[in-house]
Design a protein around this motif. Sequence first.
Motif, PDB file in Angstrom:
ATOM      1  N   HIS A 199     -20.358   0.345 -19.209  1.00 45.20           N
ATOM      2  CA  HIS A 199     -19.584   1.259 -18.311  1.00 45.20           C
ATOM      3  C   HIS A 199     -17.576   0.702 -18.601  1.00 45.20           C
ATOM      4  CE1 HIS A 199     -17.465   2.643 -14.648  1.00 45.20           C
ATOM      5  NE2 HIS A 199     -18.183   3.454 -14.715  1.00 45.20           N
ATOM      6  N   ARG A 200     -16.890   1.375 -18.567  1.00 44.68           N
ATOM      7  CA  ARG A 200     -15.649   1.030 -18.920  1.00 44.68           C
ATOM      8  C   ARG A 200     -15.504  -0.400 -18.062  1.00 44.68           C
ATOM      9  NH1 ARG A 200     -11.930   3.050 -14.864  1.00 44.68           N
ATOM     10  NH2 ARG A 200     -13.335   4.670 -13.570  1.00 44.68           N
ATOM     11  N   SER A 201     -16.254  -0.582 -16.620  1.00 44.19           N
ATOM     12  CA  SER A 201     -15.167  -1.632 -16.097  1.00 44.19           C
ATOM     13  C   SER A 201     -16.669  -2.553 -15.832  1.00 44.19           C
ATOM     14  CB  SER A 201     -15.031  -0.870 -14.403  1.00 44.19           C
ATOM     15  OG  SER A 201     -15.938  -0.804 -14.194  1.00 44.19           O
ATOM     16  N   HIS A 202     -17.541  -2.867 -16.531  1.00 42.44           N
ATOM     17  CA  HIS A 202     -18.264  -3.618 -16.643  1.00 42.44           C
ATOM     18  C   HIS A 202     -19.543  -4.043 -17.773  1.00 42.44           C
ATOM     19  CE1 HIS A 202     -18.843  -2.193 -12.175  1.00 42.44           C
ATOM     20  NE2 HIS A 202     -18.919  -3.562 -11.719  1.00 42.44           N
ATOM     21  N   LEU A 203     -19.983  -5.165 -18.317  1.00 45.07           N
ATOM     22  CA  LEU A 203     -21.046  -6.314 -19.258  1.00 45.07           C
ATOM     23  C   LEU A 203     -21.651  -7.210 -18.709  1.00 45.07           C
ATOM     24  CD1 LEU A 203     -20.061  -6.862 -22.686  1.00 45.07           C
ATOM     25  CD2 LEU A 203     -18.764  -8.675 -21.637  1.00 45.07           C
ATOM     26  N   VAL A 204     -23.095  -6.334 -18.860  1.00 45.82           N
ATOM     27  CA  VAL A 204     -23.942  -7.156 -18.281  1.00 45.82           C
ATOM     28  C   VAL A 204     -24.459  -8.230 -19.637  1.00 45.82           C
ATOM     29  CG1 VAL A 204     -24.229  -5.604 -16.261  1.00 45.82           C
ATOM     30  CG2 VAL A 204     -25.462  -5.213 -19.245  1.00 45.82           C
ATOM     31  N   SER A 205     -25.334  -9.073 -18.974  1.00 45.88           N
ATOM     32  CA  SER A 205     -26.202  -9.316 -19.703  1.00 45.88           C
ATOM     33  C   SER A 205     -28.047  -8.858 -19.638  1.00 45.88           C
ATOM     34  CB  SER A 205     -26.584 -11.229 -19.247  1.00 45.88           C
ATOM     35  OG  SER A 205     -27.424 -12.072 -19.496  1.00 45.88           O
ATOM     36  N   LEU A 206     -28.238  -9.574 -20.878  1.00 44.24           N
ATOM     37  CA  LEU A 206     -29.712  -8.412 -20.865  1.00 44.24           C
ATOM     38  C   LEU A 206     -31.000  -9.136 -20.281  1.00 44.24           C
ATOM     39  CD1 LEU A 206     -29.276  -6.635 -24.481  1.00 44.24           C
ATOM     40  CD2 LEU A 206     -29.459  -5.647 -22.458  1.00 44.24           C
ATOM     41  N   LYS A 207     -30.586 -10.153 -19.716  1.00 47.24           N
ATOM     42  CA  LYS A 207     -31.874 -11.293 -19.955  1.00 47.24           C
ATOM     43  C   LYS A 207     -31.501 -11.191 -18.185  1.00 47.24           C
ATOM     44  CE  LYS A 207     -29.599 -15.748 -19.602  1.00 47.24           C
ATOM     45  NZ  LYS A 207     -29.641 -16.661 -20.532  1.00 47.24           N
ATOM     46  N   TYR A 208     -30.958 -10.611 -17.753  1.00 48.72           N
ATOM     47  CA  TYR A 208     -30.570 -10.600 -16.283  1.00 48.72           C
ATOM     48  C   TYR A 208     -30.545  -9.247 -15.763  1.00 48.72           C
ATOM     49  CZ  TYR A 208     -28.903 -15.127 -16.526  1.00 48.72           C
ATOM     50  OH  TYR A 208     -29.328 -16.093 -16.443  1.00 48.72           O
ATOM     51  N   ILE A 209     -30.955  -8.228 -16.277  1.00 56.05           N
ATOM     52  CA  ILE A 209     -31.433  -7.041 -16.316  1.00 56.05           C
ATOM     53  C   ILE A 209     -32.596  -7.160 -15.203  1.00 56.05           C
ATOM     54  CG2 ILE A 209     -31.901  -4.383 -16.964  1.00 56.05           C
ATOM     55  CD1 ILE A 209     -29.278  -4.809 -18.703  1.00 56.05           C
TER      56      ILE A 209
END
Length: 253
Positions: A199-209
């Motif tokens: 998202h324009r305001s979020h970066l996520v770590s794949l391993k924590y999804i």
Amino acid sequence: MAGLRVLAVDDEQPALEDLSYLLRADPRIGEVVTARDGAAALRLLDRAIADGRPIDAVFLDIRMRGLDGVVLGRLLSQFANPPRVVFVTAYEEHAVDAFEIKAEDYLLKPVRPERLAEAIRRVCVASDVAEPEPPQPKVDTIPVELGGVTRFVNSNEVMYVEAQGDYARLHTAGGSHLVRIPLATLEERWASAGFVRVHRSHLVSLKYIDELHIDSGKCAVRIGNTEIPVSRRHTRELRDLLVRRARRGQGTT
């Protein structure tokens, strides 16, 4: 070029583009060439052999104008060193033909990434091609200030990052930390560590999804008790990444 060299054949351009996109997204695929009909596919296969760079596998539609997929599959089976064949079709009734031709797999449209991944695995096994080891994620360290104390946060501790103007808030299991680094900078800096922009305001770590879900056309991921929106332009890429990650985690059984 490392990886499988494959040919995708479909007379419908949107279907061919979708299949090519999914094939190129798989790390076991080194190169994807395409053809819009059976005759063009044969020409490409002959040229590849003449150039000394034969095609390893053909992902083949069945119902096409001119030379259909079943006839082409039979022709390919007569090659001195035939490529592996995977049928990709909207119709179930040609499965017997596929069995007779000894196709590696038979996929129904719309193609699901996990089924395509399994077909590629079968091609790798049949072609005696080793599957690549996933790259080891790099660990980056960022200093954060809290009450006059400097603490060092490792990227592998961060579950997701939230943009707050020119700052970014790093969310870990132990709390959150505000750092003066733009989200775009962290996106580039942590790409190799398994972080993706959703998202324009979020970066996520794949391993924590923990979960990805789509409701009424809106996509979101859940990390712990937090739900993070996924923009439409990032939905497909994220889904494909999660499928590949899950497949690596389960092995090839």
